[in-house]
Design an enzyme around this catalytic site. Structure first.
Site, PDB file in Angstrom:
ATOM      1  N   ARG A 214     132.480  33.713  70.889  1.00 36.32           N
ATOM      2  CA  ARG A 214     133.475  33.928  71.940  1.00 36.32           C
ATOM      3  C   ARG A 214     133.179  33.023  73.133  1.00 36.32           C
ATOM      4  O   ARG A 214     134.090  32.513  73.790  1.00 36.32           O
ATOM      5  CB  ARG A 214     133.522  35.413  72.346  1.00 36.32           C
ATOM      6  CG  ARG A 214     134.317  36.262  71.344  1.00 36.32           C
ATOM      7  CD  ARG A 214     134.505  37.695  71.819  1.00 36.32           C
ATOM      8  NE  ARG A 214     133.298  38.492  71.660  1.00 36.32           N
ATOM      9  CZ  ARG A 214     133.072  39.316  70.630  1.00 36.32           C
ATOM     10  NH1 ARG A 214     133.974  39.467  69.680  1.00 36.32           N
ATOM     11  NH2 ARG A 214     131.953  39.998  70.557  1.00 36.32           N
ATOM     12  N   PHE A 230     144.325  37.941  64.471  1.00 38.25           N
ATOM     13  CA  PHE A 230     143.401  39.027  64.099  1.00 38.25           C
ATOM     14  C   PHE A 230     142.585  39.405  65.340  1.00 38.25           C
ATOM     15  O   PHE A 230     141.358  39.352  65.347  1.00 38.25           O
ATOM     16  CB  PHE A 230     142.461  38.607  62.951  1.00 38.25           C
ATOM     17  CG  PHE A 230     143.159  38.045  61.750  1.00 38.25           C
ATOM     18  CD1 PHE A 230     143.678  38.889  60.784  1.00 38.25           C
ATOM     19  CD2 PHE A 230     143.299  36.667  61.583  1.00 38.25           C
ATOM     20  CE1 PHE A 230     144.323  38.377  59.655  1.00 38.25           C
ATOM     21  CE2 PHE A 230     143.944  36.147  60.474  1.00 38.25           C
ATOM     22  CZ  PHE A 230     144.455  36.999  59.499  1.00 38.25           C
ATOM     23  N   ASP A 252     147.746  41.242  65.908  1.00 39.17           N
ATOM     24  CA  ASP A 252     146.999  42.120  64.997  1.00 39.17           C
ATOM     25  C   ASP A 252     147.984  43.036  64.280  1.00 39.17           C
ATOM     26  O   ASP A 252     149.039  43.379  64.831  1.00 39.17           O
ATOM     27  CB  ASP A 252     145.958  42.956  65.760  1.00 39.17           C
ATOM     28  CG  ASP A 252     144.813  43.405  64.862  1.00 39.17           C
ATOM     29  OD1 ASP A 252     143.723  42.813  64.936  1.00 39.17           O
ATOM     30  OD2 ASP A 252     145.013  44.350  64.066  1.00 39.17           O
ATOM     31  N   SER A 253     147.634  43.432  63.059  1.00 43.61           N
ATOM     32  CA  SER A 253     148.521  44.330  62.305  1.00 43.61           C
ATOM     33  C   SER A 253     148.294  45.787  62.700  1.00 43.61           C
ATOM     34  O   SER A 253     149.059  46.654  62.313  1.00 43.61           O
ATOM     35  CB  SER A 253     148.288  44.151  60.805  1.00 43.61           C
ATOM     36  OG  SER A 253     146.934  44.392  60.504  1.00 43.61           O
ATOM     37  N   ASP A 302     140.318  34.917  62.810  1.00 48.88           N
ATOM     38  CA  ASP A 302     139.130  35.729  62.510  1.00 48.88           C
ATOM     39  C   ASP A 302     139.542  36.920  61.648  1.00 48.88           C
ATOM     40  O   ASP A 302     139.518  38.073  62.101  1.00 48.88           O
ATOM     41  CB  ASP A 302     138.479  36.196  63.819  1.00 48.88           C
ATOM     42  CG  ASP A 302     137.191  36.973  63.577  1.00 48.88           C
ATOM     43  OD1 ASP A 302     136.587  36.793  62.509  1.00 48.88           O
ATOM     44  OD2 ASP A 302     136.795  37.756  64.470  1.00 48.88           O
ATOM     45  N   CYS A 342     134.060  36.131  57.259  1.00 48.05           N
ATOM     46  CA  CYS A 342     132.920  37.055  57.337  1.00 48.05           C
ATOM     47  C   CYS A 342     132.565  37.568  55.942  1.00 48.05           C
ATOM     48  O   CYS A 342     131.833  38.544  55.810  1.00 48.05           O
ATOM     49  CB  CYS A 342     133.210  38.202  58.302  1.00 48.05           C
ATOM     50  SG  CYS A 342     134.611  39.208  57.794  1.00 48.05           S
TER      51      CYS A 342
END
Ligand code: SAH
Length: 397
Positions: A214, A230, A252-253, A302, A342
């Site tokens: 970040r 995301f 974002d969902s 991300d 990730c």
């Protein structure tokens, strides 16, 4: 208590343990002397009878034991956990000074020679995650030692990760030492304020593994139009906005995560006029933006873990590529893509190739500025390279 069960390995199946890798797979075992229950201490011996390691039995079908120690003289008792925890906590103090309002991973399981044990600190509260039967068996001791050694007011247990199901462990959450944490704990990271929900947030509440990344994104963000895909509770977006981004579009969902992201922007007195919050599926939205010819200068991708097993590697690889390809197309000239994976099963070399292919298909020429990984409070044991799961590339076109 009966005698400690002895696991005797098949001939030639002792190499991993001799290299002090802490996982024991069922296929390596010739016979079990005794009848261990999940969480019980066990000792591992080579086919010759030579002592190799001491660990905890688990109920998982393949990964049947996680090893605590390779030293025959090291007992797995209170002192053992006190030593390992103290060493882990001391390591963080070599990374950065103690910040009472900050957040950090205090124990990173195998990375701190404590398989199955994760401890994160959010300000004055610690969150404990027990991810194996061995760790689960020690939860009360661990909670008390963390309380004593980490200087926190309370320890909250978040043993609700999916991985516990594989070990046939029930979900356990709640205060396990000291005071009950407030509903939202405010933390400060690189000068940015975030409210963290220790009870319901993802992982233990916040993606601490992205801390250093970040800061990297923030350093590139001044004056830029940023797409934070995301976004979860706003991490990269808040960092970019505080660093002077011209606009930040957060996607974002999860409507709930997005609401938290909005609150976190407000918490940092960021001008809502320059921030957007879009509740959408990133894959569809990227296509919509492309159709609208919308452009960004800096895009962060991300996503959650897209590769859960070897079987889904190719499907996941296509998703990572698809996303990076469209993101490259959305970049204004000189723009930057920061894409992450990730998924531990996605090797850095494959991720690099996927990203390179995406740039090629998007018709852009890109160069890598940074190769990112998990923050250093998520150390990786040289003996357990599987612990390196997060990778990211910062590519400028
Ligand atoms: N970058 C964040 C962490 C991202 S976690 C940080 O630094 O804090 C991944 C996020 O992706 C979750 O919030 C999840 O809700 C969201 N997500 C998962 N699938 C998605 C999709 N298809 N479209 C949009 N968001 C998605």
């Amino acid at each position: 208590m009966g005698a400690v069960a002895q696991l005797v390995l098949k001939p030639g199946r002792d190499q991993a343990l001799r290299r002090r890798h802490p996982w024991l797979f069922s296929g390596a075992i010739a016979r079990i002397e005794g009848d261990p229950s999940p969480g019980d201490l066990v000792e591992v011996r080579a086919a010759s009878g030579e002592w190799l390691a001491r660990g905890a039995w688990s109920a998982s079908e393949q990964l049947v034991a996680k090893l605590w120690t390779f030293d025959p003289d090291e007992a797995v008792d209170e002192d053992f956990f006190r030593r390992r925890l103290s060493r882990a906590f001391a390591l963080r103090r070599r990374l950065w000074p103690h910040d009472p309002a900050g957040a950090e991973r205090l124990v990173a399981a195998e990375g701190d020679d404590l398989p199955g044990v994760v401890v994160d600190r959010y300000g004055e509260y610690a969150v404990l995650q027990c991810l194996s039967a061995g760790a689960d068996r020690q939860r009360e001791l661990l909670a008390r030692l963390i309380g004593e050694l980490a200087g926190v007011r309370g320890v909250f247990e978040r043993s609700d990760a999916e991985i516990r199901a594989r070990e046939k462990l029930p979900e356990t959450t709640g205060v396990c030492w000291g005071e009950e944490p407030p509903e939202a704990v405010e933390i400060v990271e690189n000068g940015a304020r975030f409210a963290v929900d220790l009870r319901h947030g993802h992982k233990t509440g916040f993606y601490l593994d992205q801390r250093v990344n970040r800061a990297v994104v923030a350093a590139l963000a001044a004056g830029k139009r940023v797409l934070n895909a995301f976004c979860y509770t706003g991490g990269f977006g808040v960092a970019a906005a505080l660093a002077g981004a011209k606009e930040v579009c957060n996607v974002d969902s999860s409507a709930e995560a997005l609401a938290r992201a909005g609150e976190n922007f407000a918490r940092n007195q960021l001008d809502s006029g320059t921030c957007e919050f879009i509740n959408a599926d990133v894959f569809s939205l990227l296509r919509k933006f492309r159709a609208e010819r919308r452009r960004f200068d800096l895009i962060v991708l991300d996503p959650p873990k897209l590769v859960e097993s070897r079987k889904s590697l190719m499907r996941g690889a296509r998703a990572y590529k698809d996303m990076a390809l469209i993101a490259f197309q959305l970049l204004a000239p000189g723009g930057t893509l920061v894409n992450f994976s990730c998924s531990g099963l996605m090797e850095p070399a494959l991720f690099q190739k996927i990203t390179a292919d995406a740039a090629l298909d998007a018709g852009v020429s890109a160069r890598t500025l940074y190769r990112l990984s998990q923050s250093p409070d998520h150390p990786v044991s040289l003996r357990v390279p599987e612990g390196a799961y997060l990778k990211g590339l910062v590519s400028v076109i």
